[in-house]
Design an enzyme around this catalytic site. Structure first.
Site: not given
Length: 195
Positions: A32-33
């Site tokens: 998620d990054e």
């Protein structure tokens, strides 16, 4: 409820596809990054904060999810910036303001400072990122080895690792090889026969 990894993966890919409209230097970090290097995109889209704010709006409009962004001169501080205010915020950490923003943060907020390193640093009276930056690099290296040197550099804003291109070859981490026999081997005699 159990996590739905397939949804995370799908949305991660969709968000990264939006990022790639702005730069091909998109390096996912976890599910998620991602890090983006927009240096080559500034003339087209504006400064880093403008690009980050636009990305937040586009992702929200097209996918219905919010993202937080950190804008900085290196990957480590960009990550700190993205974690600084959530949800749906942009934090700019510049060469001029990083000491005011980063130094008061707990040392455990620094990337790669896990529980063990935090405990060692706390034992040395190092509780904030600023404490680490102002400490003796030699002492930190004695206690944490090469990792300590790296962490000290990170705290001082000395990370210069590049953001990898989406087109860069993926590093091969391991190679596996297996053999399947026609039947289960049941003892040393079978293994010696090689059936």
């Amino acid at each position: 409820t159990p996590p739905h990894r397939e949804y995370y993966t799908k949305y991660s890919q969709l968000v990264n596809a939006i990022y790639q409209r702005y730069t091909d230097l998109v390096e996912p970090f976890g599910i998620d990054e991602s890090w983006l290097d927009v240096t080559g995109s500034l003339a087209l889209f504006g400064d880093g904060k403008k690009i980050a704010d636009e990305l937040r709006e586009v992702v929200k409009k097209e996918l219905g999810i919010t993202i937080s962004a950190g804008v900085s001169f290196n990957k480590i501080f960009a990550k700190l910036g993205s974690d600084y205010k959530k949800p749906d915020a942009t934090t700019v950490i510049s060469r001029e303001n990083f000491r005011q923003i980063v130094y008061p943060l707990p040392v455990s907020d620094l990337l790669f400072v896990g529980k063990s390193a935090r405990n060692i640093l706390n034992h040395l009276q190092i509780y904030t990122i600023g404490d680490l930056a102002e400490s003796s690099r030699t002492l930190i290296a004695q206690k944490l080895g090469k990792t300590g040197e790296m962490l000290h550099d990170y705290a001082c804003g000395l990370d210069d690792s590049p953001v990898k291109s989406i087109y860069a070859e993926k590093e091969i981490k391991s190679i596996g090889n297996s053999i399947t026999f026609r039947r289960n081997l049941t003892g040393m005699e079978d293994i010696r026969l090689g059936v």
